[in-house]
Design a protein around this motif. Sequence first.
Motif: not given
Length: 711
Positions: A277-282
């Motif tokens: 994945i590219a990342g996690v946005l919270l």
Amino acid sequence: MTRSVYVTGIDRGDGRQVVELGVMELLTRQVDRVGVFRPLVHDGPDRLFELLRARYRLSQDSASVYGMDYQEAAALHAEKGTDELVSQLVERFLAVAREYEVVLVLGTDYAATQLPDELALNARLANEFGASVIAVVGGKGQTPQSVRAETRNAFRAYEALGCNVLAMVANRVAPDERAGIAERLAARLPVPCYVIPDEPALAAPTVAQITHALGGTVLLGDGSGLARDALDFVFGGAMLPSFLPALTPGCLVVTPGDRADLVVGSLAAHSAGTPPIAGVLLTLNERPSDEILTLAARLAPGTPVISVAGNSFPTAGELFAMEGKLSATTPRKAETALGLFERHVDTGDLLARLAVARSGRVTPMMFEHELLEQARADRRRVVLPEGTEERVLRAADVLIRRDVCDLTLLGDVEIIRKKAADLGIDLSAAQLIDPHTSELRQSFAERYAGLRAHRGVTVELAYDVVADVNYFGTLMVEEGLADGMVSGSVHSTAATIRPAFEIIKTKPEASIVSSVFFMCLADEVLVYGDCAVNPDPDAEQLADIAVQSAATAARFGVEPRIAMLSYSTGTSGSGADVDKVREATKLVRGSRPDLSIEGPIQYDAAVEPAVAATKLPDSEVAGRATVLIFPDLNTGNNTYKAVQRSAGAVAVGPVLQGLRKPVNDLSRGALVSDIINTVAITAIQSQGPSQSPGPSQSPSRIPSKAQEPSA
């Protein structure tokens, strides 16, 4: 007279930055000094110029790049008319043109400019600048019929306004419609029309761009992770078992910050490569506990975890409105853009139409550009045994994006995939092989045992030997499964080239394996040999090195004029060391009278015309040498490093010569750019026979560990 190229369009959203970057790449292959001029500019940073300045090492003052801002232009047009506006812009363009061999002009962007008939203004400026036009039409979301009609209409419009249209570009068209559009336009236009498909990775914002746009806080992640493209958005609300199947490669997971299960689950999936994945946005400005963040950092080191204040719904609206931009902070997008341009534009034809005379100087950048172009022209496969090394993975990323050659990476496949995922690198276009589990291992063992039977090697012993990545890669080359091999970023020189000596062996006409460095100085390329392999060659071996080095130089566009270096010039000195060089020079003249050679000669007399005029006034090589042969490894290795560090030269190599098939060794301090260049050289070496280096004289010798140089 300065030539100029004007890249323009007909509306917003045509993605012409890909074309502008591609044209700049072509121009810098030909000439050293390329200027940039943008007639009209918006307030704020010019992302494309900053990219061009960083990538092509432009020294141009940014103040000279811009004519005027749109607000000033609109006011001047309203008060004094088009003629006055054009007159002032021409004056500012000419100030740039006087300083550069070629100028790339970046046309207006049709974005709220408050100027009437912007197409006509671009055409007028192109004519007044004496510039040829490349016009770009955007095809995003359009039917093939619409793309074809707009492209033909744009050509007619610029032609009717008196422009010299070099080519048309239909950009961002649907990939499955590209071939049909290209075929129909080729039959309807009198100039070439290049059709470039839409590439989602170019339009995808990076995690860093998203973080900046949303005012986010980086909780976890490094520069590599933040540089990843967010190719998709997956919003988390379901329970983990239902959520995981929704993940897609390169997606940005968007979830409330209190869903620790989705954070950990997403990063665990990334760590397993299913998918990366590219990342996690919270969202909701919620921050997971320190324990969860510690676990997240261990699961997927470098993967970004970003916190933003808004809730998921308005955040989604902002995300879907974002579009990635080429800039100096997105170098991987630039590589993708150039690869796209070079795959779908006939660069040779376009360069011929640009009619830019090649500069007499050859800069390091021009030499590196030429390497990639030559490699791409006749595509080959290169095997990289050090597939788990980060620098090799980063080089593979560029080579794949630029479409330079096919790649095979060796190593534990799961480790390669995990490291690539952590770096945000897509290796789907590369072949990954684990020598320990490969179905080729048994046949390679039998092949190697047959080659080394005289040394008592059995199939059982060979089965263990060929699991070594360098032996496995060398056997791939020998068996025609790869065209060349590059190793050495984490292996010794002996570990890299010993398998080649045992398996590939030398050419029948070569006495030894030797090496050269291409030393890219400010305005020329010199060839240094041998600076990496043979500690103290005798006269016959030194002669062979000279002939091989001349052939390598010619293969890469350097006219060979050989200087056999010594501490003495001509007949002024004597002694064993000078006599060896004198004898080697005599041997080359006898076996290859077609080569220009001088020796013994001192370095200053070899490269400096004023010194040569005093010491060897009648020599055709002195003062003009391009291939410099050192008498021993001590002299050569230290000299190349001294020139590299003191003169700021780019040293490309070592390039091995004399083997039947190309295998090249890297310095263990090799930079990513060094690996890229060496892979390109290896691909070129495999494309066809080079000049014959002359008669064979003795078998090759493998340097011992004690003799191994630190290239």
